[in-house]
Motif scaffolding. Sequence first.
Motif, mmCIF file in Angstrom:
data_model
loop_
_atom_site.group_PDB
_atom_site.id
_atom_site.type_symbol
_atom_site.label_atom_id
_atom_site.label_comp_id
_atom_site.label_asym_id
_atom_site.label_seq_id
_atom_site.Cartn_x
_atom_site.Cartn_y
_atom_site.Cartn_z
ATOM 1 N N ILE A 256 3.277 19.068 19.811
ATOM 2 C CA ILE A 256 3.880 18.593 18.563
ATOM 3 C C ILE A 256 2.866 18.791 17.442
ATOM 4 N N HIS A 257 3.259 19.552 16.455
ATOM 5 C CA HIS A 257 2.364 19.849 15.325
ATOM 6 C C HIS A 257 2.429 18.734 14.295
ATOM 7 N N GLN A 258 1.263 18.153 13.987
ATOM 8 C CA GLN A 258 1.178 17.193 12.887
ATOM 9 C C GLN A 258 0.879 17.977 11.602
ATOM 10 N N PRO A 259 1.685 17.814 10.567
ATOM 11 C CA PRO A 259 1.534 18.603 9.333
ATOM 12 C C PRO A 259 0.338 18.159 8.508
ATOM 13 N N ALA B 60 0.815 -1.210 0.000
ATOM 14 C CA ALA B 60 0.000 0.000 0.000
ATOM 15 C C ALA B 60 0.850 1.262 0.000
ATOM 16 N N ASP B 61 0.239 2.331 -0.496
ATOM 17 C CA ASP B 61 0.813 3.669 -0.364
ATOM 18 C C ASP B 61 0.388 4.216 0.993
ATOM 19 N N VAL B 62 1.335 4.700 1.761
ATOM 20 C CA VAL B 62 1.048 5.218 3.102
ATOM 21 C C VAL B 62 1.750 6.551 3.279
ATOM 22 N N ILE B 63 0.998 7.570 3.694
ATOM 23 C CA ILE B 63 1.565 8.887 3.975
ATOM 24 C C ILE B 63 1.183 9.238 5.412
ATOM 25 N N TYR B 64 2.176 9.431 6.248
ATOM 26 C CA TYR B 64 1.910 9.559 7.675
ATOM 27 C C TYR B 64 2.931 10.473 8.341
ATOM 28 N N THR B 65 2.588 10.912 9.529
ATOM 29 C CA THR B 65 3.512 11.683 10.360
ATOM 30 C C THR B 65 4.486 10.728 11.044
ATOM 31 N N ASP B 66 5.748 11.123 11.145
ATOM 32 C CA ASP B 66 6.751 10.312 11.841
ATOM 33 C C ASP B 66 6.516 10.451 13.343
ATOM 34 N N HIS B 67 5.698 9.553 13.878
ATOM 35 C CA HIS B 67 5.304 9.655 15.287
ATOM 36 C C HIS B 67 6.446 9.334 16.244
ATOM 37 N N PHE B 68 7.380 8.498 15.823
ATOM 38 C CA PHE B 68 8.571 8.253 16.650
ATOM 39 C C PHE B 68 9.315 9.574 16.858
ATOM 40 N N LYS B 69 9.496 10.327 15.772
ATOM 41 C CA LYS B 69 10.196 11.607 15.855
ATOM 42 C C LYS B 69 9.409 12.586 16.724
ATOM 43 N N PRO C 66 7.145 15.889 11.947
ATOM 44 C CA PRO C 66 6.377 16.801 12.807
ATOM 45 C C PRO C 66 7.258 17.937 13.304
ATOM 46 N N LYS C 67 6.636 18.932 13.942
ATOM 47 C CA LYS C 67 7.384 20.085 14.445
ATOM 48 C C LYS C 67 6.992 20.376 15.891
ATOM 49 N N LEU C 68 7.963 20.798 16.660
ATOM 50 C CA LEU C 68 7.715 21.231 18.033
ATOM 51 C C LEU C 68 7.206 22.666 18.024
ATOM 52 N N ILE C 69 6.052 22.898 18.645
ATOM 53 C CA ILE C 69 5.488 24.239 18.766
ATOM 54 C C ILE C 69 5.606 24.663 20.235
ATOM 55 N N ILE C 70 6.472 25.614 20.494
ATOM 56 C CA ILE C 70 6.735 26.044 21.875
ATOM 57 C C ILE C 70 5.790 27.174 22.262
ATOM 58 N N ASP D 230 -0.410 16.993 18.658
ATOM 59 C CA ASP D 230 -1.422 17.180 17.597
ATOM 60 C C ASP D 230 -1.502 18.628 17.142
ATOM 61 N N ASP D 231 -1.430 19.584 18.095
ATOM 62 C CA ASP D 231 -1.583 21.005 17.792
ATOM 63 C C ASP D 231 -2.982 21.311 17.272
ATOM 64 N N ILE D 232 -3.999 20.888 18.040
ATOM 65 C CA ILE D 232 -5.379 21.212 17.685
ATOM 66 C C ILE D 232 -5.684 22.647 18.106
ATOM 67 N N GLU D 233 -6.787 23.181 17.612
ATOM 68 C CA GLU D 233 -7.135 24.575 17.881
ATOM 69 C C GLU D 233 -7.304 24.859 19.380
ATOM 70 N N LEU D 234 -7.777 23.873 20.136
ATOM 71 C CA LEU D 234 -8.000 24.070 21.571
ATOM 72 C C LEU D 234 -6.713 24.304 22.349
#
Length: 349
Positions: free
Chosen positions: A303-306, A168-177, A337-341, A288-292
């Motif tokens: 952690i921001h998921q792109p 399968a084709d899989v596109i995902y966030t590197d959750h380990f990172k 992913p990115k760290l959002i401080i 996740d970096d949700i709006e809340l």
Amino acid sequence: MQKVIIVAITTNDIAKIAGVSQSTVSRCLNNSSLVSEKTKKRIKKIAEELGFEFNANARSLSTSKTGTIGVIYPENFADFSINFYFSSLHNQLRESLEREDLDLIVAFSKNRFTGKNNIKKLITRKKIDGLIIVHSQLDDETLSFLNNSKVPFVFLHHYLSLDDSEDADVIYTDHFKGGYLATEHLIKLGHQKIMCISAVGEGDEFKLRTQGYKAALSNYNLSFDEQLLFYGDITFQSSYRIVKENVEKLKKISAIFAQTDMMALGAMEALRELHIEVPQDIALVGYDDIELSTCFKPYLTTIHQPREEISLLACERLIELLNSNKPIKKRKIAIQPKLIIRESCGSKK
């Protein structure tokens, strides 16, 4: 000299001339933020010189019959703690598909009343041209049916532990990172005793986040304490309860890594009721970096998921599969992913 006239220029023709992939040409013509301005200008200039007329609304797919893409979500999509992230992801998917003049059907893997397989129904009734599957677990029978159906499909967001990476084709966030970044941030602030609140039964993404947590501790020569690793069910209430039931453990720690933002907010509320201040007494990182995450004080470091990038790449990949007249090698693409401080972390005093 005989004049050569090119009657119909395609994005594939432009790609060959420019020495780039067809998906890169598509991104440039769609003004995608994933491509540099320099590349966009070069591709658009080539397209203009060749007389290519780009009309996104009139674009047709060579294998399209319905102009509709099915999007498959997990059964708990509507759950309060899950819906915030998936709603945002869905908005990105809708935007990407509608830019390609494609409609979408939202469905779940099974009918909750009859138990029948909705994926099989969409395919056998020829309601869709392709599928984007936002689901962590599909049984072997469904996966086999998908492969035999010849309907293009892409897995999105979830990392799948497939026996054969060609399946399968899989596109995902590197959750380990992501787990590593969250823990490393706390360590660099001086925290050595870090509680981790993970989840069970929610797919491999949480296992990977926990592995990232453990790897960061190890790389910074900090011992992993099994008693500081807790498992909930990704909800606000679950992490709230975990914190409230482990007051004695809180005396041993100076930071918490909660593996969803909703879990982090639940932990934050429990700490508030216990008169433990964030970040002065205990620092807190979510995921996740949700709006809340910016609706309550202190604003949550997370952690921001792109979402935009993985949605765009999934749609582009699916269109590439739809337009192909020959088999294409399957791909697993991990987006970083990115760290959002923000405000919920502080140096250990």
